[in-house]
Design a protein around this motif. Structure first.
Motif, PDB file in Angstrom:
ATOM      1  N   MET A  36     -38.414  10.949 -19.961  1.00  0.00           N
ATOM      2  CA  MET A  36     -38.300  12.147 -20.763  1.00  0.00           C
ATOM      3  C   MET A  36     -39.636  12.880 -20.668  1.00  0.00           C
ATOM      4  O   MET A  36     -40.686  12.268 -20.770  1.00  0.00           O
ATOM      5  N   ILE A  81     -37.220  18.553 -22.508  1.00  0.00           N
ATOM      6  CA  ILE A  81     -37.012  18.864 -23.923  1.00  0.00           C
ATOM      7  C   ILE A  81     -37.030  20.375 -24.140  1.00  0.00           C
ATOM      8  O   ILE A  81     -36.193  20.927 -24.863  1.00  0.00           O
ATOM      9  N   LEU A 128     -33.964  22.614 -25.770  1.00  0.00           N
ATOM     10  CA  LEU A 128     -34.105  23.465 -26.952  1.00  0.00           C
ATOM     11  C   LEU A 128     -33.895  24.943 -26.637  1.00  0.00           C
ATOM     12  O   LEU A 128     -33.314  25.672 -27.437  1.00  0.00           O
ATOM     13  N   LEU A 174     -32.419  14.197 -18.751  1.00  0.00           N
ATOM     14  CA  LEU A 174     -32.715  13.854 -20.139  1.00  0.00           C
ATOM     15  C   LEU A 174     -31.560  13.053 -20.734  1.00  0.00           C
ATOM     16  O   LEU A 174     -31.774  12.016 -21.381  1.00  0.00           O
ATOM     17  N   ALA A 183     -36.446  16.426 -30.884  1.00  0.00           N
ATOM     18  CA  ALA A 183     -36.918  17.227 -29.755  1.00  0.00           C
ATOM     19  C   ALA A 183     -37.966  18.241 -30.215  1.00  0.00           C
ATOM     20  O   ALA A 183     -38.995  18.437 -29.559  1.00  0.00           O
ATOM     21  N   LYS A 184     -37.716  18.880 -31.347  1.00  0.00           N
ATOM     22  CA  LYS A 184     -38.683  19.851 -31.881  1.00  0.00           C
ATOM     23  C   LYS A 184     -39.997  19.170 -32.255  1.00  0.00           C
ATOM     24  O   LYS A 184     -41.082  19.698 -31.995  1.00  0.00           O
ATOM     25  N   TYR A 207     -41.177  16.456 -30.925  1.00  0.00           N
ATOM     26  CA  TYR A 207     -41.799  16.047 -29.659  1.00  0.00           C
ATOM     27  C   TYR A 207     -42.611  17.203 -29.076  1.00  0.00           C
ATOM     28  O   TYR A 207     -43.784  17.047 -28.742  1.00  0.00           O
TER      29      TYR A 207
END
Length: 124
Positions: free
Chosen positions: A1, A6, A10, A39, A70-71, A73
């Motif tokens: 990842m 990511i 998003l 992913l 995800a946000k 990260y």
């Protein structure tokens, strides 16, 4: 990842379309699709429901629950990049303008600044 996977995930959610997301990220649609597929493979589940004839993108239940992580990260990676730079060496640029000019005419100009951690760009 990785960050790009990511970010692609998003951006696709934000814009509701893989075509719009790929254009916004300045990558081909196949590159965006590859990033999301890799992913999903790494996570072990699908993030989007894929079906013919559906309008826009639809998240799976696991995809919905992954959005918050995800946000976080991306935010953490951005914070680390900011932390690495000595604040006294960073240049701040503030630009204000109509949305149409910011979005269409100056998009590549802004991309050059955002690719550099030496410049902190504020757009309004």
């Amino acid at each position: 990842m990785n960050y790009f996977q990511i970010e692609s995930f998003l951006k696709t959610i934000e814009l509701g379309s893989m075509t719009k997301a790929s254009n916004s990220l300045f990558i081909s649609q196949s590159t965006l699709s590859d990033r999301i597929t890799k992913l999903e493979e790494e996570l072990g589940f699908e993030l989007f429901s894929r079906g013919h004839g559906s309008k826009g993108v639809i998240l799976t239940e696991r995809g919905i629950s992954f959005v918050g992580y995800a946000k976080k990260y991306l935010s953490l990676i951005d914070d680390i990049e900011d932390w690495k730079i000595n604040e006294s060496e960073r240049i701040e640029v503030k630009i204000g303008g109509p949305h149409s000019i910011n979005s269409f005419l100056l998009n590549s100009f802004y991309k050059n600044f955002t690719d550099s951690n030496d410049v902190k760009l504020y757009i309004s």
